[in-house]
Motif scaffolding. Structure first.
Motif, PDB file in Angstrom:
ATOM      1  N   ILE A   4       0.850  -1.177   0.000  1.00  0.00           N
ATOM      2  CA  ILE A   4       0.000   0.000   0.000  1.00  0.00           C
ATOM      3  C   ILE A   4       0.887   1.229   0.000  1.00  0.00           C
ATOM      4  N   ALA A   5       0.334   2.364  -0.384  1.00  0.00           N
ATOM      5  CA  ALA A   5       1.025   3.633  -0.233  1.00  0.00           C
ATOM      6  C   ALA A   5       0.741   4.099   1.184  1.00  0.00           C
ATOM      7  N   PHE A   6       1.732   3.998   2.061  1.00  0.00           N
ATOM      8  CA  PHE A   6       1.469   4.186   3.473  1.00  0.00           C
ATOM      9  C   PHE A   6       1.167   5.639   3.808  1.00  0.00           C
ATOM     10  N   LEU A   7       0.207   5.800   4.712  1.00  0.00           N
ATOM     11  CA  LEU A   7      -0.170   7.100   5.228  1.00  0.00           C
ATOM     12  C   LEU A   7       0.290   7.196   6.670  1.00  0.00           C
ATOM     13  N   LYS A   8       0.690   8.359   7.082  1.00  0.00           N
ATOM     14  CA  LYS A   8       1.088   8.548   8.471  1.00  0.00           C
ATOM     15  C   LYS A   8      -0.101   9.115   9.232  1.00  0.00           C
ATOM     16  N   GLN A   9      -0.521   8.364  10.259  1.00  0.00           N
ATOM     17  CA  GLN A   9      -1.684   8.745  11.031  1.00  0.00           C
ATOM     18  C   GLN A   9      -1.278   8.912  12.494  1.00  0.00           C
ATOM     19  N   GLN A  10      -2.196   8.597  13.402  1.00  0.00           N
ATOM     20  CA  GLN A  10      -1.995   8.788  14.822  1.00  0.00           C
ATOM     21  C   GLN A  10      -0.717   8.133  15.306  1.00  0.00           C
ATOM     22  N   ALA A  11       0.095   8.874  16.073  1.00  0.00           N
ATOM     23  CA  ALA A  11       1.329   8.306  16.597  1.00  0.00           C
ATOM     24  C   ALA A  11       1.672   8.982  17.903  1.00  0.00           C
ATOM     25  N   PHE A  12       2.642   8.419  18.622  1.00  0.00           N
ATOM     26  CA  PHE A  12       3.079   9.006  19.872  1.00  0.00           C
ATOM     27  C   PHE A  12       3.954  10.221  19.623  1.00  0.00           C
ATOM     28  N   GLY A  13       4.428  10.386  18.398  1.00  0.00           N
ATOM     29  CA  GLY A  13       5.333  11.484  18.106  1.00  0.00           C
ATOM     30  C   GLY A  13       6.611  10.952  17.503  1.00  0.00           C
ATOM     31  N   PRO A  14       7.300  11.750  16.705  1.00  0.00           N
ATOM     32  CA  PRO A  14       8.436  11.251  15.932  1.00  0.00           C
ATOM     33  C   PRO A  14       9.612  10.791  16.766  1.00  0.00           C
ATOM     34  N   PRO A 177      -9.498  -8.458   5.052  1.00  0.00           N
ATOM     35  CA  PRO A 177      -8.812  -8.230   6.321  1.00  0.00           C
ATOM     36  C   PRO A 177      -9.651  -8.711   7.503  1.00  0.00           C
ATOM     37  N   PRO A 178      -9.115  -8.627   8.735  1.00  0.00           N
ATOM     38  CA  PRO A 178      -8.082  -7.730   9.266  1.00  0.00           C
ATOM     39  C   PRO A 178      -6.661  -8.256   9.069  1.00  0.00           C
ATOM     40  N   GLU A 179      -5.733  -7.359   9.403  1.00  0.00           N
ATOM     41  CA  GLU A 179      -4.307  -7.680   9.400  1.00  0.00           C
ATOM     42  C   GLU A 179      -3.605  -6.706  10.329  1.00  0.00           C
ATOM     43  N   ILE A 180      -2.644  -7.192  11.082  1.00  0.00           N
ATOM     44  CA  ILE A 180      -1.788  -6.336  11.910  1.00  0.00           C
ATOM     45  C   ILE A 180      -0.347  -6.577  11.495  1.00  0.00           C
ATOM     46  N   ASP A 181       0.316  -5.552  10.992  1.00  0.00           N
ATOM     47  CA  ASP A 181       1.723  -5.645  10.607  1.00  0.00           C
ATOM     48  C   ASP A 181       2.570  -5.178  11.780  1.00  0.00           C
ATOM     49  N   ILE A 182       3.180  -6.123  12.474  1.00  0.00           N
ATOM     50  CA  ILE A 182       3.981  -5.792  13.646  1.00  0.00           C
ATOM     51  C   ILE A 182       5.231  -5.021  13.232  1.00  0.00           C
ATOM     52  N   THR A 192      14.106   2.621   8.089  1.00  0.00           N
ATOM     53  CA  THR A 192      12.690   2.929   8.305  1.00  0.00           C
ATOM     54  C   THR A 192      11.902   1.656   8.590  1.00  0.00           C
ATOM     55  N   ILE A 193      11.186   1.661   9.711  1.00  0.00           N
ATOM     56  CA  ILE A 193      10.336   0.545  10.111  1.00  0.00           C
ATOM     57  C   ILE A 193       8.882   1.010  10.034  1.00  0.00           C
ATOM     58  N   TYR A 194       8.034   0.176   9.424  1.00  0.00           N
ATOM     59  CA  TYR A 194       6.626   0.508   9.239  1.00  0.00           C
ATOM     60  C   TYR A 194       5.755  -0.343  10.159  1.00  0.00           C
ATOM     61  N   HIS A 206     -11.476  -2.376   1.850  1.00  0.00           N
ATOM     62  CA  HIS A 206     -10.216  -2.367   2.600  1.00  0.00           C
ATOM     63  C   HIS A 206      -9.872  -0.952   3.042  1.00  0.00           C
ATOM     64  N   ALA A 207      -9.515  -0.827   4.327  1.00  0.00           N
ATOM     65  CA  ALA A 207      -9.024   0.433   4.878  1.00  0.00           C
ATOM     66  C   ALA A 207      -7.801   0.118   5.735  1.00  0.00           C
ATOM     67  N   PHE A 208      -6.980   1.138   6.009  1.00  0.00           N
ATOM     68  CA  PHE A 208      -5.777   0.897   6.799  1.00  0.00           C
ATOM     69  C   PHE A 208      -5.336   2.173   7.479  1.00  0.00           C
ATOM     70  N   ARG A 209      -4.448   1.996   8.448  1.00  0.00           N
ATOM     71  CA  ARG A 209      -3.795   3.111   9.131  1.00  0.00           C
ATOM     72  C   ARG A 209      -2.369   2.669   9.418  1.00  0.00           C
ATOM     73  N   SER A 210      -1.423   3.590   9.344  1.00  0.00           N
ATOM     74  CA  SER A 210      -0.025   3.179   9.514  1.00  0.00           C
ATOM     75  C   SER A 210       0.845   4.313  10.005  1.00  0.00           C
ATOM     76  N   GLU A 211       2.055   3.965  10.409  1.00  0.00           N
ATOM     77  CA  GLU A 211       3.077   4.922  10.840  1.00  0.00           C
ATOM     78  C   GLU A 211       4.433   4.312  10.542  1.00  0.00           C
ATOM     79  N   SER A 212       5.438   5.153  10.473  1.00  0.00           N
ATOM     80  CA  SER A 212       6.802   4.667  10.295  1.00  0.00           C
ATOM     81  C   SER A 212       7.726   5.383  11.254  1.00  0.00           C
ATOM     82  N   VAL A 213       8.855   4.760  11.536  1.00  0.00           N
ATOM     83  CA  VAL A 213       9.872   5.326  12.419  1.00  0.00           C
ATOM     84  C   VAL A 213      11.183   5.400  11.659  1.00  0.00           C
ATOM     85  N   GLU A 214      11.808   6.569  11.659  1.00  0.00           N
ATOM     86  CA  GLU A 214      13.091   6.775  10.998  1.00  0.00           C
ATOM     87  C   GLU A 214      14.219   6.727  12.030  1.00  0.00           C
ATOM     88  N   ARG A 215      15.359   6.187  11.626  1.00  0.00           N
ATOM     89  CA  ARG A 215      16.490   6.142  12.552  1.00  0.00           C
ATOM     90  C   ARG A 215      16.940   7.540  12.974  1.00  0.00           C
TER      91      ARG A 215
END
Length: 309
Positions: A4-14, A177-182, A192-194, A206-215
């Motif tokens: 999917i083309a990942f979207l950045k949604q709700q997160a704890f902060g960068p 779905p559902p699916e959870i990508d750990i 980068t971890i998604y 199908h709907a999704f929500r995602s976030e990524s973390v950069e080193r």
């Protein structure tokens, strides 16, 4: 593990996430099962980041220390012996020969030795055949180990290289779905971890929500990854989720990175760890990609509380 083309949604902060760096049962599998059951019965400690006073039990644990893969725990293809994932236009065939013991536990190995003329369509009236130029390894938990809620953890070292797509994820056996990508990673960008989860909306789409973390966002490191050497930062890490009836929280090395509180799945899901090659998200390997590529796994564990909520 859905392209999917990942979207950045709700997160704890960068900067919240801190990188701390159908087969016969053999006698060995039975002995492994017995040992694992004894370990589960003896274990009561909570997962490392969850000192919440609840009564936790280790429901599943494999440190891959046995000389052979425990076939009671694991399959090496998807359901119905489907050994490809052409839905994402991935270019690998999964084979048990590419799931091998390793000095650190287990290795999923991707090579350039592929398989020709593979039927990839489910419609037998209009079969589609393709050549899959790579062979790789995957683990899919057996039916005895589908879990609803809990703390799921893998400790793994992921490879670098364009077109590589290592992941640890949860899905139902039917009716996705559902699916959870750990965790998911694209080999050309190992920093980068998604994290993501997928569901069907009220229209059944199908709907999704995602976030990524950069080193570059990660400030502190554990003793295992306290070096500025990139090779150290690309070493073993623990990727996990705490999944309850009301939320999913993602962790890297025991530190919470991301959380969702809506569209939570409420059904048992199977575990999958795999090293995909190619596909419509990572793209194909190129001349810079080194083969064989190896995803190393030290352990996979699942804890649950007595309440299962």
């Amino acid at each position: 593990m859905t392209s999917i083309a990942f979207l950045k949604q709700q997160a704890f902060g960068p900067t919240a996430c801190l990188w701390k760096e159908s087969q016969a049962l053999t006698l060995s599998a039975l002995l492994g099962l017995l040992l694992s059951v004894l370990l589960v019965l003896a274990a009561s400690a909570a997962p490392p980041p969850l000192k919440d006073g609840k009564s936790w039990q280790l429901k599943f644990s494999d440190d891959f220390s046995a000389p052979q893969l425990n076939r009671y725990f694991w399959q090496t293809c998807y359901e119905d012996n489907k050994c490809h994932h052409w839905d994402n236009f991935e270019k690998q065939w999964y084979a048990v020969s590419h799931v091998v013991p390793h000095k650190n536990g287990l290795a999923l190995i991707a090579t350039k030795q592929g398989r020709r003329n593979v039927q990839v369509s489910d419609d037998l009236s209009e079969p589609v055949y393709v050549d899959l130029p790579y062979t790789s390894g995957m683990l899919a938990s057996s039916r005895a180990f589908d879990f609803q809620y809990g703390y799921f953890e893998i400790e793994a070292k992921i490879p670098q290289g364009k077109g590589l797509w290592p992941a640890f994820w949860l899905k139902p056996r039917r009716d996705w779905p559902p699916e959870i990508d750990i965790f998911e990673n694209l080999g050309h960008d190992p920093d980068t971890i998604y994290f993501s989860h997928h569901w069907a909306d009220k229209y059944g789409k199908h709907a999704f929500r995602s976030e990524s973390v950069e080193r570059s966002q990660l400030r502190n490191r554990t003793a295992a990854s306290n070096s500025s050497n990139p090779a150290s930062r690309l070493g073993f890490h623990r990727y996990a989720i705490h999944w309850t009836s009301t939320q999913i929280t993602w962790y890297i090395d025991d530190v919470a990175c991301y959380q969702v509180v809506e569209n939570i799945p409420h059904q048992p899901l199977m575990m999958i760890a795999n090293l995909a090659v190619g596909g419509n998200w990572p793209g194909d390997p190129d001349e810079t990609t080194v083969f064989p590529a190896v995803m190393q796994i030290k352990h996979i564990k699942v804890w649950q509380t007595n309440t299962l909520k």
